[in-house]
Write an enzyme that holds these catalytic residues in place. Structure first.
Site, PDB file in Angstrom:
ATOM      1  N   TYR A   1       0.712  -1.271  -0.009  1.00 31.63           N
ATOM      2  CA  TYR A   1       0.154  -0.097  -0.064  1.00 31.63           C
ATOM      3  C   TYR A   1       0.751   1.266  -0.149  1.00 31.63           C
ATOM      4  O   TYR A   1       0.365   2.415   0.413  1.00 31.63           O
ATOM      5  CB  TYR A   1      -0.969  -0.040   0.922  1.00 31.63           C
ATOM      6  CG  TYR A   1      -2.014  -1.109   1.192  1.00 31.63           C
ATOM      7  CD1 TYR A   1      -2.987  -1.210   0.279  1.00 31.63           C
ATOM      8  CD2 TYR A   1      -1.756  -2.088   2.261  1.00 31.63           C
ATOM      9  CE1 TYR A   1      -3.966  -2.147  -0.002  1.00 31.63           C
ATOM     10  CE2 TYR A   1      -2.971  -3.286   2.145  1.00 31.63           C
ATOM     11  CZ  TYR A   1      -3.869  -2.985   1.121  1.00 31.63           C
ATOM     12  OH  TYR A   1      -5.015  -4.018   1.248  1.00 31.63           O
TER      13      TYR A   1
ATOM     14  N   ASP B   1      -2.273  -8.553   9.707  1.00 32.79           N
ATOM     15  CA  ASP B   1      -1.121  -9.894   9.416  1.00 32.79           C
ATOM     16  C   ASP B   1       0.052  -9.338   9.499  1.00 32.79           C
ATOM     17  O   ASP B   1       1.063 -10.136  10.240  1.00 32.79           O
ATOM     18  CB  ASP B   1      -1.187 -10.361   7.904  1.00 32.79           C
ATOM     19  CG  ASP B   1      -2.403 -11.215   7.796  1.00 32.79           C
ATOM     20  OD1 ASP B   1      -2.660 -12.256   8.585  1.00 32.79           O
ATOM     21  OD2 ASP B   1      -3.466 -10.927   6.939  1.00 32.79           O
TER      22      ASP B   1
ATOM     23  N   HIS C   1       4.130  -7.448  -3.799  1.00 27.12           N
ATOM     24  CA  HIS C   1       2.843  -7.593  -4.417  1.00 27.12           C
ATOM     25  C   HIS C   1       1.893  -6.238  -4.113  1.00 27.12           C
ATOM     26  O   HIS C   1       2.162  -5.242  -2.999  1.00 27.12           O
ATOM     27  CB  HIS C   1       1.964  -8.656  -3.639  1.00 27.12           C
ATOM     28  CG  HIS C   1       2.628  -8.742  -2.129  1.00 27.12           C
ATOM     29  ND1 HIS C   1       3.284  -9.717  -1.801  1.00 27.12           N
ATOM     30  CD2 HIS C   1       1.819  -8.074  -1.159  1.00 27.12           C
ATOM     31  CE1 HIS C   1       3.169  -9.665  -0.135  1.00 27.12           C
ATOM     32  NE2 HIS C   1       2.392  -8.782  -0.211  1.00 27.12           N
TER      33      HIS C   1
ATOM     34  N   TYR D   1     -11.081  -0.341  -1.137  1.00 29.95           N
ATOM     35  CA  TYR D   1     -11.267   0.165   0.165  1.00 29.95           C
ATOM     36  C   TYR D   1     -10.015   0.903   0.598  1.00 29.95           C
ATOM     37  O   TYR D   1      -9.907   1.779   1.412  1.00 29.95           O
ATOM     38  CB  TYR D   1     -11.595  -0.787   1.269  1.00 29.95           C
ATOM     39  CG  TYR D   1     -10.043  -1.555   1.819  1.00 29.95           C
ATOM     40  CD1 TYR D   1      -9.463  -2.421   1.044  1.00 29.95           C
ATOM     41  CD2 TYR D   1      -9.857  -1.538   2.946  1.00 29.95           C
ATOM     42  CE1 TYR D   1      -8.248  -3.189   1.432  1.00 29.95           C
ATOM     43  CE2 TYR D   1      -8.737  -1.732   3.626  1.00 29.95           C
ATOM     44  CZ  TYR D   1      -8.147  -2.826   2.905  1.00 29.95           C
ATOM     45  OH  TYR D   1      -6.641  -3.598   3.270  1.00 29.95           O
ATOM     46  N   ARG D   2      -8.922   0.671  -0.217  1.00 28.59           N
ATOM     47  CA  ARG D   2      -7.467   1.135   0.055  1.00 28.59           C
ATOM     48  C   ARG D   2      -6.464   0.752  -1.196  1.00 28.59           C
ATOM     49  O   ARG D   2      -6.731  -0.155  -1.758  1.00 28.59           O
ATOM     50  CB  ARG D   2      -7.205   0.506   1.371  1.00 28.59           C
ATOM     51  CG  ARG D   2      -5.575   0.662   1.858  1.00 28.59           C
ATOM     52  CD  ARG D   2      -5.513  -0.072   2.960  1.00 28.59           C
ATOM     53  NE  ARG D   2      -4.365   0.029   3.716  1.00 28.59           N
ATOM     54  CZ  ARG D   2      -3.803  -0.810   4.701  1.00 28.59           C
ATOM     55  NH1 ARG D   2      -4.445  -1.979   4.964  1.00 28.59           N
ATOM     56  NH2 ARG D   2      -2.753  -0.393   5.337  1.00 28.59           N
TER      57      ARG D   2
END
Lengths: 548, 138
Positions: A91, A150, A412, A495-496
């Protein structure tokens, strides 16, 4: 020394000198070697000219130092980009949304200011990681749990501000919802406290969320209106026991009733942990099974007949596959429900839940064993950590080297649309995304199940690998971009996301000619007239950088 | 073909669309969690004690959650897959690590392991960790 866009080298050198005076010379980083440590290791533009990189970094230790940095930045128009622990990999990591920004690295502000066991809350600084907070609580023997995502090296503040999620009880899984009270350095250097914190000498800053007047906390999440320097979080009192029960259904169409009943028992608070769905027949693991399989392996391969039937099942729909499942006793759907609470009570709740799911013909149940808490040290190595509020880095095996993956990825990025809590939406999303996969010549998408991190809505989470090959990354970015548009056409929003896609996603939230984005811009211009803070974050650009 | 086997194919093609949290297969089981150097469960606090080598505490705090003994350590799992037992997957058991190699890897990252910034891990602590992993042993 690198220089941010729009600033002369002399002015920037002066600003850097003042940053050094504010925080100490060793905490201002300007050499390429040091600044490169702020690159986003999982950037989908890694190594390309479009990769967003910092010009320098400055690492304050106190709120006063953060205020000083912001004031200096205003004087010289230096673009800043604060990060907490800088570990939201996938992100954006610790790299800025606007290339050339100076990263304000808050990692040194790593104090756990308070953990109150009786009222079950914590007050922390942004550099505190989940590991730090967990260890603080364990070392003192406090009977409260944190809710962890996580990766345990992230920041409770950073994760909540990015609106991340976890795995325990519903009211704690949504990390932003679980916060109570913030302290913020505004873009002009002024200090703001929200909620009860606005009352000097307040005794309930971490106990009552909204204070008086407009509740502005949400404005500081996924935004660029201030630097959050303290934040409170409600914690979960350590429950007496944990219990997991499973519901197995045999027919494809059973998913409708399964989701309907799930919604009822979850929205009623009868099951209070994170529901976890899988399909033994389609070979879809639950999240817990997936986490476990990273360590234990997958076990024996399924029968060739089953594999062939799966290959022929369009969007997970196949009468012969269903018949195979019924013949072999392999459920089409498995739903694992988690309960936290007094052992006797949660067994009774599970009993009630079984009654509700019994409307599904042929439904089968699998009882777990109640787990008494706290866990022993031996147990702590054997559970699905985040369901017990234990931070780890287990999920970092995604994309890492393994026996079956000899060519590890570089990272990723996540495509993660929010969809309705209905089986119809699951089927429809699979149909739409499978068609998109064909359009982009991606390997055929087999049927996928969404996750239940959030109450009330499902979230699909798809991982795209980031590699060291620019052509591959371009192909994946193009597909990602197209999936954003396809999802939005269906009414499913993300969402993000990482900075590389924040403009694209903000563009999809376009009701009434982008009224929401225009409102963000009105706020931005008012609170940050010089546009120094986190330009571009979540698609909010200051006036001087806005296109048209 | 199972979902996760499909995903392995996908990642080797390097064009993937795979459901997160459901896709990639496991590495070998990692070595036992009961090591000579204290509790190893994932988030345990490690306390200073007499006889601990220099750099041990920093290693445990910063590295062992991925590279330590016991289950669910992604770094140990990845090195198990890389070396297939020919070289220990546990950094603490390696006798061929040099100070420079450790420092370079930590500051540059490798595969999904990102670089570590100096605010997370100071040069002094990194020196200690590198010294610990490269220490001379019989």
């Amino acid at each position: 020394m690198r220089t941010p866009p729009g600033i002369g080298p002399a002015d920037f050198a002066t600003a850097i000198g003042q940053f050094e005076q504010a925080v100490g010379r060793q905490w201002v980083f300007t050499s390429d070697e040091d600044v490169d440590l702020y690159r986003d290791a999982f950037s989908p533009f890694i190594g390309e000219p479009e990769e967003r990189v910092a010009s320098a970094a400055v690492a304050p230790d106190t709120v006063e130092q953060v205020q000083a940095i912001v004031r200096i930045a205003n004087q010289y128009r230096v673009p800043l980009y604060p990060v907490s622990t800088g570990r939201n990999l996938g992100y954006g990591g610790s790299a800025p949304a606007y290339s050339g920004s100076v990263v304000v690295d808050l990692k040194r502000m790593n104090r756990v200011l308070e953990v109150d066991e009786d009222n079950a809350y914590a007050l922390v600084e942004p550099g505190v990681s989940y590991f730090d907070l967990y260890r603080y609580i364990q070392e003192r023997g406090l009977r409260v749990w944190i809710d962890v995502p996580d990766p345990g090296w992230g920041s409770p503040i950073g994760n909540a501000l990015d609106r991340g999620g976890g795995y325990t009880r519903g009211q704690f899984r949504n990390h932003f919802d679980a916060h109570c009270g913030m302290e913020i350095v505004l873009p002009n250097g002024e200090l703001l406290r929200t909620g009860m914190g606005a009352l000097p000498g307040a005794k309930t800053w971490q106990q009552y969320k909204s204070g008086f007047g407009p509740w502005v906390d949400g404005l500081f999440s996924q935004s660029n209106f201030g630097i959050v320097t303290k934040m409170g979080f409600w914690l979960m009192p350590e429950p007496e026991a944990y219990f997991r029960g499973s519901v197995h259904a045999g027919k494809r169409e059973d998913l409708h009733q399964l989701v309907k009943t799930l919604n009822f028992v979850e929205n009623s608070g009868i099951t209070n942990g994170m529901p976890d769905m899988g399909s033994p027949l389609l070979g879809i693991q639950t999240i817990e099974e997936f986490a476990r399989s990273m360590e234990a392996g997958q076990g024996p391969a399924p029968e060739a007949e089953l594999l062939a039937l799966r290959d022929r099942a369009e969007a997970g729909d196949s009468a012969p596959l269903e018949a195979y499942g019924e013949r072999k006793g392999l459920p089409y759907w498995t739903l694992r429900l988690k309960f936290y609470g007094p052992a006797k009570a949660i067994l009774a709740q599970w009993d009630y839940v079984k009654g509700k799911f019994s409307v599904i013909p042929g439904v089968k149940f699998e009882d777990g064993e109640p787990v008494r808490l706290p866990l022993s040290e031996q147990q702590r190595e054997r559970v699905h950590y985040p369901e017990f509020g234990i931070p780890s880095l287990n999920m970092f095996s995604i994309g890492a080297r393994s026996r079956d993956n000899p060519n590890p990825t570089h990272g990723h990025m996540w495509f993660s649309p929010i969809i309705p809590r209905t089986a119809a939406a699951i089927f429809e999303a699979n149909r739409v995304f499978a068609a998109a996969a064909r359009e982009f010549n991606l390997p055929a998408l087999r049927f996928s199940l969404p996750s239940c991190y959030w109450e009330r809505a499902f979230i699909f989470i798809f991982a795209f690998p980031v590699t060291t090959d620019p052509a591959t990354n371009l192909k994946n970015r193009t597909a990602f971009q197209r999936l954003i548009e396809i999802g939005a056409q269906q009414g499913w929003g993300e969402y993000r996301t990482a900075p590389a896609f924040q403009d694209a996603i903000m563009n999809t939230y376009s009701f009434n000619n982008h009224a929401l984005r225009r409102f963000h811009e009105t706020l931005k211009d008012a609170v940050d007239p010089n546009g120094i803070l986190s330009a571009g974050r979540y698609g909010i650009w200051p006036k001087h950088l806005r296109k048209s | 073909m199972t979902r996760r086997r499909a995903a392995v194919v996908v990642s080797s093609l390097a064009v993937a669309l795979l459901p997160a949290g459901r896709a990639l297969r496991a590495a070998d089981p990692s070595p036992s969690s009961t090591g000579p150097t204290g509790p190893a469960w994932t988030a345990a606090t490690v306390v200073p004690a007499p006889g601990q080598p220099a750099g041990y505490l920093q290693y445990r705090k910063m590295c062992a959650v991925c590279h330590g003994r016991g289950p669910d350590k992604p770094g140990t799992r990845a090195l198990n897959a890389k070396y297939e037992g020919k070289v220990s997957a546990l950094l603490e058991e390696r006798k061929d690590l040099t100070v420079d190699f450790v420092k370079f890897t930590v500051r540059h990252g490798v595969s999904v392991m990102p670089p570590f910034r100096k605010t997370e891990l100071s040069d002094a602590d990194l020196d200690a960790i590198a010294g610990y992993l490269a220490r001379k042993r019989r």
